[in-house]
Design a protein around this motif. Sequence first.
Motif, short mmCIF file in Angstrom:
data_model
loop_
_atom_site.label_atom_id
_atom_site.label_comp_id
_atom_site.label_asym_id
_atom_site.label_seq_id
_atom_site.Cartn_x
_atom_site.Cartn_y
_atom_site.Cartn_z
N SER A 35 -9.39 -6.13 3.62
CA SER A 35 -8.18 -6.71 3.81
C SER A 35 -6.95 -5.81 4.25
CB SER A 35 -7.60 -7.43 2.40
OG SER A 35 -7.43 -6.65 1.51
N ARG A 36 -7.16 -4.57 3.87
CA ARG A 36 -6.11 -3.88 3.95
C ARG A 36 -6.06 -3.09 5.35
NH1 ARG A 36 -7.56 1.67 0.15
NH2 ARG A 36 -9.29 2.34 1.19
N ASP A 56 -10.87 -5.81 -0.94
CA ASP A 56 -9.76 -5.05 -0.79
C ASP A 56 -9.57 -3.93 0.37
OD1 ASP A 56 -8.58 -6.65 -3.16
OD2 ASP A 56 -9.35 -5.01 -4.30
N VAL A 116 -11.47 1.52 -2.89
CA VAL A 116 -11.06 0.37 -3.46
C VAL A 116 -12.29 -0.40 -3.36
CG1 VAL A 116 -8.69 0.16 -3.46
CG2 VAL A 116 -9.99 -0.69 -1.28
N TYR A 157 0.79 -1.22 -0.02
CA TYR A 157 0.04 -0.04 0.05
C TYR A 157 0.85 1.26 -0.03
CZ TYR A 157 -3.71 -3.46 1.08
OH TYR A 157 -4.37 -4.57 1.14
#
Length: 616
Positions: A491-492, A488, A484, A413
């Motif tokens: 998950s980040r 996604d 996003v 990221y």
Amino acid sequence: MMPEAATIPFVQLLDMAAAGELDLLQVISAAENLIASDKRLDAIALYRAWLKKPIVTLEYAAYFNLGVLLSDTGSQSEAEAAYRQAAYLKEDFAQAHYNLGAQLEKQGHLQAAIDHWKAALGHESLQSAEQNDNHKLLLNGLGRLYDKFQQYEDAEEMMRQSLVLDPTQSDVLYHWLHLRQKQCKWPIMRKLPDISLQTMWQTASPLAILGLTDDPVRLLQTSRAYVAKNVQKLSRLVPHGHDIRHRKIRIGFLSGDFCLHAVSLLTVRLFELLDRTKYEVCGFGWSRSDDTAFRKRVTDAFDQFFEISDLSDEAAAHLIQAQEIDLLIDLQGLTAGARPNIVARGPAPLQIAYLGYPGTSAIPYVDYVIADEFIFPPELAPHFTEQPVYLPDSFQVSDDTRTQVIVNDPEKYGLPADKFIFCAFNNNYKITPEMFESWMRILRRVPDGILWLLRDNQWAEANMLAAAQAHGVDPDRLYFAGRVAPEDYLSRFGTANLFLDTFPYNAGTTANDALWAGLPIVTLAGRSYVSRMAGSLLRSVGLGQLITNNPHEYEEKAIAFANDRQLQRHCDDQLRAAKTQSAAMNTHKFAAEFGLMVDKLVRSCVEGDMRKAVGQ
């Protein structure tokens, strides 16, 4: 002498109009009589007949009136053509230019509407005071569409110019304020000509005010003022507590967000899990049809789904009444796209506010609000028009089928791998200058810390970078994450170390997602419902020690967390356990508790003991 147009048979009237034997005033008079008799198609035919041999100097007015009628009867492309002709024939006819743009907008041609309105603003005729009303229409239309395109700075400027022309436009003023919130233009409230700061407070929208104060008195005043202006006072269609006596309780959910939206992301699993041996579950929605698999999942989760986009509020309310819904849950409240005049007609005997608007809506006949003991303490009751209905754990549902794939990869990221990562993924409009200053004080005391924010728009990003510099923090320590896809996005969260909540508008869906991903949150709990949302979730997952009550405590807790590995490990363990133990994480547990609440409420209403229903 020619007889009155109203006394002439319609066929003869058409022949006279086509032959040029009627002047425009006679045609307008005859058309108004036809419209009053609900004969709009005949009125359209009359204008078209007259336009075969028009009086050239008045032709533009006939085309304009024709455009209005065509639009009213659903002939959108023909209405566009009529307005275009009216504007062509009289270039300084500002109302025609506005209506043409509005017609383009109605057909989804938003950029074409913007281009036309921008061109119309250049006409010299608009500079006269007599044209102020039309000038405002064009400015407000442009501001609204610029906002849709996320061109917030241009939108703000259009609204500012409109307010200079007429400072009494409360709708425009609160739109202007919210645009400044979206851009993190601090202070949000600044003086405008003939508009005091007190007036701004009094006219802030229900949504904007949530991010400006946690004062429950002011929040109630704001909702009541909005309702007084925008919601009709009508008799209730179905008496409160009326027992329809179905074998199964009929639950209806009402929303304009049955699509890829935060409310549906939270609630879809609840719709699926409600016990169909006890309940029939209906959806009534006016969402955009985004053709996604998620939209289909939402609509498929209902036993019956009713699309009410094309229905009037009155017709929608009568539809709900006809379905004999026992308990109607309003998921919209006073949020964007709200249709409060549906629930304000009282189409169900029990009506409950939930999730969409995290505060009192003050909408007539909304009887209850779903709550828990933390989010709705007893001292809040005088400042809500709704009575609280308490759930035993947390007020907030979620989808426990969300992805379990959580990524801890700073480099993926664009983040440094050796830093403590504070994140604040709330919408930018929730960030106040006071909260941002707290974050900067935290960064100054955690030298290896960085702040990861949501990239919403270029103006907010630039303003926050400038504010960091002003607070003595290197702007390079701020990082921005773009929007996003939901999987996604979830998950980040695993890459961050601590979520810093906003105040007074707490994280809601975002807080639930962070905790689901194993990311602890430090929150500041205030006096309002919305400023206690994250605290409710932390209490549910067993992390009540991360709830703070003032800015100093908030900062100290965040700093201590960054330096306490033992506390970090404890939070990790607690959040893993919460997946099964917390109703905010375990939808089966929540659905069971929700069902018990529904049963108790319906039973208590039938028995006439409302104190039992609200948990008193």
